[in-house]
Enzyme design. Structure first.
Site, mmCIF file in Angstrom:
data_model
loop_
_atom_site.group_PDB
_atom_site.id
_atom_site.type_symbol
_atom_site.label_atom_id
_atom_site.label_comp_id
_atom_site.label_asym_id
_atom_site.label_seq_id
_atom_site.Cartn_x
_atom_site.Cartn_y
_atom_site.Cartn_z
ATOM 1 N N GLN A 101 40.544 41.442 47.020
ATOM 2 C CA GLN A 101 41.083 41.967 48.020
ATOM 3 C C GLN A 101 40.465 43.676 47.614
ATOM 4 O O GLN A 101 41.056 44.444 48.554
ATOM 5 C CB GLN A 101 42.404 42.033 48.036
ATOM 6 C CG GLN A 101 42.955 40.763 48.249
ATOM 7 C CD GLN A 101 44.419 40.661 47.720
ATOM 8 O OE1 GLN A 101 45.395 40.727 48.596
ATOM 9 N NE2 GLN A 101 44.628 40.042 46.611
ATOM 10 N N ASN A 102 40.060 43.871 46.615
ATOM 11 C CA ASN A 102 39.894 45.323 46.050
ATOM 12 C C ASN A 102 38.333 45.928 46.820
ATOM 13 O O ASN A 102 37.572 45.102 47.270
ATOM 14 C CB ASN A 102 39.464 45.545 44.772
ATOM 15 C CG ASN A 102 40.855 45.150 43.963
ATOM 16 O OD1 ASN A 102 42.007 44.967 44.577
ATOM 17 N ND2 ASN A 102 40.810 44.880 42.655
ATOM 18 N N ILE A 103 38.605 47.066 47.103
ATOM 19 C CA ILE A 103 37.350 47.762 47.805
ATOM 20 C C ILE A 103 36.451 48.656 46.664
ATOM 21 O O ILE A 103 35.867 49.513 47.169
ATOM 22 C CB ILE A 103 38.053 48.466 48.784
ATOM 23 C CG1 ILE A 103 39.045 49.467 48.507
ATOM 24 C CG2 ILE A 103 38.463 47.657 49.768
ATOM 25 C CD1 ILE A 103 39.829 50.368 49.519
ATOM 26 N N ASP A 104 36.667 48.395 45.338
ATOM 27 C CA ASP A 104 36.271 49.488 44.584
ATOM 28 C C ASP A 104 35.068 49.154 43.876
ATOM 29 O O ASP A 104 34.483 49.999 42.921
ATOM 30 C CB ASP A 104 37.161 49.780 43.408
ATOM 31 C CG ASP A 104 37.739 48.488 42.591
ATOM 32 O OD1 ASP A 104 37.014 47.209 42.762
ATOM 33 O OD2 ASP A 104 38.943 48.274 42.144
ATOM 34 N N HIS A 119 38.435 42.738 52.268
ATOM 35 C CA HIS A 119 38.874 43.786 52.730
ATOM 36 C C HIS A 119 37.798 44.861 53.096
ATOM 37 O O HIS A 119 38.063 46.161 53.297
ATOM 38 C CB HIS A 119 40.029 44.501 52.283
ATOM 39 C CG HIS A 119 41.415 43.975 52.189
ATOM 40 N ND1 HIS A 119 42.082 43.731 51.474
ATOM 41 C CD2 HIS A 119 41.749 42.932 53.247
ATOM 42 C CE1 HIS A 119 43.174 42.959 51.772
ATOM 43 N NE2 HIS A 119 43.042 42.332 52.889
ATOM 44 N N ASN A 214 49.254 37.880 35.659
ATOM 45 C CA ASN A 214 49.791 39.066 36.222
ATOM 46 C C ASN A 214 50.948 39.312 35.081
ATOM 47 O O ASN A 214 51.414 38.630 34.249
ATOM 48 C CB ASN A 214 50.672 38.742 37.483
ATOM 49 C CG ASN A 214 50.887 39.622 38.531
ATOM 50 O OD1 ASN A 214 51.513 40.653 38.004
ATOM 51 N ND2 ASN A 214 50.414 39.705 39.586
ATOM 52 N N ALA A 233 45.505 41.741 32.837
ATOM 53 C CA ALA A 233 44.439 40.837 33.193
ATOM 54 C C ALA A 233 43.472 40.989 32.031
ATOM 55 O O ALA A 233 43.018 40.105 31.682
ATOM 56 C CB ALA A 233 43.909 41.298 34.353
#
Ligand code: NAD
Ligand code: ZN
Length: 246
Positions: A101-104, A119, A214, A233
């Site tokens: 889901q990360n955009i980095d 995303h 988590n 993590a």
């Protein structure tokens, strides 16, 4: 070896099509805060900045904040042990597909190749008019709001804003990967962002076992998790890699 890590190693070894699903938590140790929570971005910035209609109506205001969050912050962050461990698990054939889901871009920076960015990504800008995509260089970002050099249209980061749809191919690829999974590692995600949160649910429904990593329990823990590994993590994934080597 801790019992829970031994179990995880066993599940990974027994799997034929393991996948990983990651969220903002995996990048926290790279210095990128989550959106929510006490130290989250939204404790300092207004989420409206990432609303597509607000962005179109207030491009300069939005872009100033976007630059600060996604380019000044992200630019200097590096993959951490968790990203590196997942890349190693893929390289050794244990993980067939990673959905983030990360955009980095940190999974790719760590060497993961089979990555679906659910995303989208901050590492490209897209023109709202002609849909041309460019890399966000420093020169480009010094001239806000960023405009397209082909048509003069407004450029936005190529990740989805509030009010936008999930990129179609990423959606289809994620659903397919979830259905194919016989094991899914769910790492650093609260499961609160829809529809991304459905991916582990679909995997579970179609027969996958779920290993969750988590620092705290989430929506998934009681509902679908088969093995919960509590901790950061980086630490947990490193132990798993060491366990697979043992
Ligand atoms: P979230 O903020 O809802 O949840 C983060 C989860 O990570 C929490 O459950 C938290 O307990 C856990 N966590 C925190 N530190 C951890 C650590 N060191 N190790 C393991 N787990 C840890 O994140 P989400 O579920 O990914 O949803 C947020 C949305 O915001 C996503 O859509 C994501 O695209 C976006 N986002 C992305 C980034 C990024 O690209 N790095 C950063 C912030 C937000
Ligand atoms: Zn254009």
């Amino acid at each position: 070896m801790e019992e829970s890590i031994r179990k995880a190693v066993e599940l990974i070894r027994a799997s034929k099509h393991a996948t990983a699903f990651t969220g903002a938590g995996i990048s926290v140790e790279s210095g990128i805060p989550t959106f929510r929570g006490d130290n989250g971005f939204w404790s300092r910035y207004d989420p409206m900045t990432l609303d597509i209609d607000y962005f179109k109506a207030n491009p300069l205001k939005s872009w100033k904040v976007i630059k600060e969050i996604f380019y000044d912050y992200f630019e200097y962050s590096k993959p951490n042990e968790a990203h590196i461990a997942l890349a190693e698990l893929e390289d050794r054939g244990f993980i067939k597909q990673l959905i983030t889901q990360n955009i980095d871009n940190l999974h790719q920076a760590a060497g993961s190749k089979k990555v679906v960015e659910f995303h989208g990504s901050s590492h490209k800008l897209v023109c709202l008019d002609c849909h041309k995509r460019i890399k966000p260089s420093e020169t480009v970002l010094n001239n806000l709001p960023v405009k397209c050099d082909s048509c003069g249209g407004l450029l936005k980061p190529d990740f989805i804003f509030f009010g936008e749809d999930i990129p179609r191919q990423a959606f289809l690829d994620s659903m397919e990967a979830a259905r194919k999974s016989d094991l899914m590692l769910v790492v650093g995600t609260s499961g609160e962002v829809v529809p991304a949160s459905q991916i582990p649910l679909l995997a579970k429904q179609t027969g996958a076992k779920i290993i969750e990593i988590n620092v705290q329990h989430t929506q998934y823990t009681e509902e679908i998790t088969d093995l919960f590994l509590e901790g950061k993590a980086s630490e947990i994934l490193k132990k798993i890699v060491d366990g697979l080597n043992a």
